[in-house]
Design a protein around this motif. Structure first.
Motif, PDB file in Angstrom:
ATOM      1  N   PHE A 148     -17.705 -50.517  82.691  1.00 45.90           N
ATOM      2  CA  PHE A 148     -16.567 -51.035  83.843  1.00 45.90           C
ATOM      3  C   PHE A 148     -15.444 -51.658  83.111  1.00 45.90           C
ATOM      4  CE2 PHE A 148     -15.379 -54.548  86.591  1.00 45.90           C
ATOM      5  CZ  PHE A 148     -14.558 -53.784  87.579  1.00 45.90           C
ATOM      6  N   MET A 198     -20.647 -58.102  89.446  1.00 47.29           N
ATOM      7  CA  MET A 198     -19.634 -58.517  89.696  1.00 47.29           C
ATOM      8  C   MET A 198     -19.309 -58.136  90.965  1.00 47.29           C
ATOM      9  SD  MET A 198     -17.208 -55.832  90.039  1.00 47.29           S
ATOM     10  CE  MET A 198     -17.545 -54.091  89.833  1.00 47.29           C
ATOM     11  N   SER A 199     -20.224 -57.014  91.556  1.00 49.53           N
ATOM     12  CA  SER A 199     -19.845 -56.286  92.770  1.00 49.53           C
ATOM     13  C   SER A 199     -20.695 -56.481  94.077  1.00 49.53           C
ATOM     14  CB  SER A 199     -19.726 -54.705  92.660  1.00 49.53           C
ATOM     15  OG  SER A 199     -21.454 -54.352  92.402  1.00 49.53           O
ATOM     16  N   LYS A 246     -22.006 -54.378  95.608  1.00 45.30           N
ATOM     17  CA  LYS A 246     -23.153 -53.462  95.531  1.00 45.30           C
ATOM     18  C   LYS A 246     -24.283 -54.120  94.712  1.00 45.30           C
ATOM     19  CE  LYS A 246     -20.840 -50.305  93.599  1.00 45.30           C
ATOM     20  NZ  LYS A 246     -20.718 -49.182  92.631  1.00 45.30           N
ATOM     21  N   CYS A 301     -18.396 -45.189  83.232  1.00 46.81           N
ATOM     22  CA  CYS A 301     -18.633 -46.145  84.563  1.00 46.81           C
ATOM     23  C   CYS A 301     -20.054 -45.556  84.815  1.00 46.81           C
ATOM     24  CB  CYS A 301     -17.585 -46.295  85.339  1.00 46.81           C
ATOM     25  SG  CYS A 301     -17.883 -47.931  86.216  1.00 46.81           S
ATOM     26  N   CYS A 302     -20.166 -45.331  86.185  1.00 42.95           N
ATOM     27  CA  CYS A 302     -21.595 -44.873  86.582  1.00 42.95           C
ATOM     28  C   CYS A 302     -21.801 -43.401  86.641  1.00 42.95           C
ATOM     29  CB  CYS A 302     -22.096 -45.419  88.089  1.00 42.95           C
ATOM     30  SG  CYS A 302     -22.896 -46.931  87.584  1.00 42.95           S
ATOM     31  N   GLY A 353     -26.672 -47.990  84.941  1.00 40.74           N
ATOM     32  CA  GLY A 353     -25.292 -48.494  85.257  1.00 40.74           C
ATOM     33  C   GLY A 353     -24.812 -48.950  83.941  1.00 40.74           C
ATOM     34  N   CYS A 354     -23.897 -49.859  84.161  1.00 42.09           N
ATOM     35  CA  CYS A 354     -23.026 -50.470  83.001  1.00 42.09           C
ATOM     36  C   CYS A 354     -23.883 -51.163  82.036  1.00 42.09           C
ATOM     37  CB  CYS A 354     -21.967 -51.325  83.567  1.00 42.09           C
ATOM     38  SG  CYS A 354     -20.813 -50.284  84.564  1.00 42.09           S
ATOM     39  N   CYS A 386     -15.661 -49.235  91.880  1.00 39.78           N
ATOM     40  CA  CYS A 386     -15.516 -49.809  90.717  1.00 39.78           C
ATOM     41  C   CYS A 386     -14.373 -49.174  89.892  1.00 39.78           C
ATOM     42  CB  CYS A 386     -16.663 -49.645  89.638  1.00 39.78           C
ATOM     43  SG  CYS A 386     -18.070 -50.454  90.496  1.00 39.78           S
ATOM     44  N   CYS A 442     -25.784 -47.097  89.026  1.00 39.61           N
ATOM     45  CA  CYS A 442     -26.367 -48.016  89.725  1.00 39.61           C
ATOM     46  C   CYS A 442     -27.097 -47.528  91.140  1.00 39.61           C
ATOM     47  CB  CYS A 442     -25.425 -48.944  90.140  1.00 39.61           C
ATOM     48  SG  CYS A 442     -23.610 -48.373  90.558  1.00 39.61           S
ATOM     49  N   GLY A 467     -26.854 -53.345  86.240  1.00 37.97           N
ATOM     50  CA  GLY A 467     -25.638 -53.869  86.868  1.00 37.97           C
ATOM     51  C   GLY A 467     -24.419 -53.928  85.938  1.00 37.97           C
TER      52      GLY A 467
HETATM   53  S1  MSK Z   1     -20.269 -49.061  87.945  1.00 37.50           S
HETATM   54  S2  MSK Z   1     -21.489 -51.452  90.506  1.00 37.50           S
HETATM   55  S3  MSK Z   1     -19.681 -51.897  87.425  1.00 37.50           S
HETATM   56  S4  MSK Z   1     -23.241 -50.949  87.439  1.00 37.50           S
HETATM   57 FE1  MSK Z   1     -21.942 -48.562  89.091  1.00 37.50          FE
HETATM   58 FE2  MSK Z   1     -21.045 -50.657  86.623  1.00 37.50          FE
HETATM   59 FE3  MSK Z   1     -21.554 -52.462  88.525  1.00 37.50          FE
HETATM   60 FE4  MSK Z   1     -19.756 -50.647  89.295  1.00 37.50          FE
END
Ligand code: MSK
Ligand code: SF4
Length: 658
Positions: free
Chosen positions: A325, A564-565, A567, A307-308, A486-487, A346, A528, A456
């Motif tokens: 993710f 999906m988030s 954020k 992940c991030c 990010g992802c 996440c 991200c 994202g």
């Molecule tokens: S971890 S916010 S799934 S990019 Fe930043 Fe990945 Fe989106 Fe979480």
């Protein structure tokens, strides 16, 4: 009794290749089916999304409701309080922005807390690693650096950046980095952020029952709050992390599940805060713990990211990355994960159950994130090794007692990561004339058509990675340079696009630039929260000249194709408010043909900002972005320059065949 869908039926419905284009994840989905273990893909298939909620046509802000309006007849009904569909959608959207911005800014504030304690000497396990970056950041917000000690400058920097969060009135410090014309537009619209706490609080207040009931005014506060994230909380998180741990520069790293090693103690760190990961790096290198691992029969300790925070540590230190993710549960099915440590954001609650099935100890470490069924070992910045050493010890014990079969997909994808905004300056201009001038020149002469940020999440409601990969391939084929975080960055790394050799997939102009510089056509910038690096790069392009005087004039666009988030919504809104055309995939939480939709998708651009776009189709998305880039090139009068570099059909066929 309602009939329950047995898991065996789910396995028949979803072929692994239908839920993911990641071969390693598909292999683990197949294994999960054999082991009768449920993953997010199965839950997505069995959870029909509520159409009223997905359209944001439902309000539950008070107990006179919940009120459901009909997306097919949006103005046929109002809520009990009289709220129209535009008010309801704008309030729901605003709360997504507030939550996303809160996540980034709370993370940023935690980084700033750590910085303060390092500077005043109360924390000694971390130090200021990048003094050059400290001086640059201080100078960028007018802190005097000449002839002063690092300690004094750092103290001033802390005091100044704290305003990013707590300031009641005035403009946040990094407003000084915003191109003048963009800042003027914000001032005219009254959306320059004060402090993030104030903006988020005001947005939550305004979206309460009976407060702000004009979608345009709510949108204004959405802009202000989102900007307090992008140019505030997120940007501080990135800059402070660079100062404490080093600014990324290109580094070769392996990505994909093959980074796990059967004969090693495998530890995964997943989340968003680099301090846990940095401390874990120290723990896995502790001679005592390495000896303990060997005494348990392991070849050593293997630390990998997901992940991030994984993307951040890969960019900064070349730590291998196991997946994005949507793969975080699937990787546990390898049986090879001896511990997974998580911090914030996440982190699927479903991890706890999958971890239990494969006897993997799952550790939560942050006071903000506990999970029922996981073991909590609190991470404390003052004594970080207490937490990370204990996780390593537990992982060694699990390795020694491994009783389940191990199956690790034998796939790794090497690539070059770690392109900070600072490194782009150096890469294109060299150490003597480091600047964005060569990038701008290549855009003006048409070799590079424009720049796209593709960022994202991944989302189990769409085939994992597929939209990211197809979109980016289409963009680079059309000479668009892609910046990533990010992802999404991990999706493209798994598809092999992070090697300089992948320049052969680019159009002739972009390919020429990549080959000259020796860079891939896709540049990964980190997590991200590091989307702030893209804002800084965009500002540098404006400042360098020749591409207009605001971010809105740049031949640039953004996308989060599998978001999906919440954020992601905050990120999208701060890109839009900064002047960027931003296209989302999967779904968009607004009913079409409403006033609020028209404002987001058109009206904001008329105000001098960017605008939103939506399509789930990667090819359509690419061409929406390219059309926007071409529109901006035309407005800048550089569309003619581009015609001079158009290739002949033979050349084009070769690219298509590559
Ligand atoms: S971890 S916010 S799934 S990019 Fe930043 Fe990945 Fe989106 Fe979480
Ligand atoms: Fe219904 Fe209005 Fe209450 Fe929302 S705020 S639930 S629309 S009455």
């Amino acid at each position: 009794m309602p009939e329950k869908t047995p898991k065996t039926v789910v396995s028949k419905i979803l072929a692994p290749k239908d839920v993911t284009s990641c071969d390693a994840t598909a292999q683990m989905v197949a294994k999960a089916r054999r082991d009768d273990v449920e993953l997010c893909f199965d839950r997505a298939a069995n959870m029909k999304a509520c159409p009223i909620g997905a359209d944001s046509a439902c309000c539950k802000h008070c107990s006179m409701g919940p009120c459901r309006l009909n997306a097919k007849d949006p103005y046929g009904k109002v809520g009990v309080c009289g709220a129209t569909i535009d008010t309801i959608m704008a309030r729901n959207f605003g709360r997504m922005v507030a939550s996303g911005a809160a996540a980034h800014t709370d993370h940023g504030m935690a980084m700033l807390d750590l910085f303060r304690e390092v500077v005043n000497g109360r924390i000694t396990d971390y130090e200021i690693k990048d003094t050059e970056k400290l001086l640059d950041v201080a100078a960028s917000i007018d802190i005097e650096t000449e002839g002063r000690s690092i300690q004094d400058i750092a103290n001033d920097l802390y005091a100044e950046l704290e305003r990013t969060y707590t300031q009641v009135e005035g403009e946040i410090p990094f407003a000084k980095r915003v191109p003048e014309k963009t800042l003027e537009t914000w001032r005219k619209l009254g959306i320059v952020p004060r402090g993030a706490m104030r903006e988020i609080m005001e947005l939550m207040h305004r979206t309460h029952i009976g407060v702000d009931q004009h979608y345009e005014n709510i949108t204004k506060q959405c802009n202000r709050t989102a900007l307090s994230d992008g140019w505030g909380g997120s940007m501080v998180a990135t800059e402070i992390s660079d100062i404490l741990y080093g600014t990324p520069s290109p580094v070769v790293a392996d990505v994909n599940m093959g980074v796990l090693k059967e004969n090693m103690v495998n530890i995964i760190i997943h989340g968003h805060e680099p301090n846990l990961f940095e401390s874990m790096m120290a723990s896995v290198n502790s001679p005592v713990l390495v000896e303990a691992a060997k005494a348990a029969g392991a070849g050593g300790i293997n630390l990998v990211g997901m992940c991030c925070s994984g993307a951040e540590m890969m960019s900064r230190h070349g730590i291998p990355h196991a997946g994005n993710f949507t793969s975080t549960e699937a990787i546990l099915c390898t049986g090879a994960v001896d511990a997974m440590g998580v911090d914030i954001q996440c982190i699927k609650q479903g991890l706890a159950k999958v971890a239990e099935c494969y006897q993997t100890p799952l550790f939560t470490t942050n006071p903000r994130c506990h999970i029922e069924g996981a073991t909590h070992i609190e991470f404390n910045d003052h004594t970080p090794a207490d937490c990370t050493d204990e996780i390593v010890i537990k992982a060694i014990t699990r390795f020694k007692n491994r009783s389940l079969p191990v199956e690790i997909p034998k796939i790794t994808n090497p690539g070059v990561h770690g392109f900070s905004a600072e490194y782009i300056t150096y890469m294109l201009g060299g150490s003597f004339r480091g600047s964005y001038t060569p990038l701008n020149e290549n855009i003006i002469n048409g070799r590079i058509r424009g720049v796209a940020g593709v960022v994202g999440c991944t989302n189990p409601r769409v085939k994992q990675d597929w939209v990211h990969v197809e979109l980016v391939r289409e963009l680079i084929k059309n000479d668009v340079l892609v910046l990533q975080t990010g992802c999404s960055q991990i999706a493209l790394a798994k598809a092999g696009l992070y090697t300089p050799e992948s320049a052969c997939l680019a159009g002739p102009g972009l390919r020429e630039v990549c080959e000259t510089v020796g860079m891939p056509p896709v540049l990964g910038m980190g997590s991200c929260v590091d989307n702030s690096r893209i804002l800084i790069a965009a500002s540098e392009m404006v400042r360098t000249g020749g591409l207009g005087s605001s971010i809105a004039e740049l031949p640039a666009a953004g996308a989060a194709p599998e978001w999906m988030s919440e954020k992601a919504i905050s990120i999208g809104q701060y890109f839009v408010a900064s002047g960027v055309y931003t296209v989302f995939g999967v779904t968009f939480p607004i009913v079409e043909n409403t006033k609020f939709h028209k404002l987001l998708f058109n009206g904001l651009e008329e105000q001098g900002l960017g605008k939103w776009g939506f399509t789930p189709d990667p090819y359509e998305m690419a061409h929406m972005m390219i059309a926007h880039i071409d529109k901006k090139r035309k407005a800048l009068g550089i569309d003619k320059a581009r015609e001079r570099v158009l290739v002949d059909m033979n050349d084009r066929r070769q690219i298509d065949a590559a």
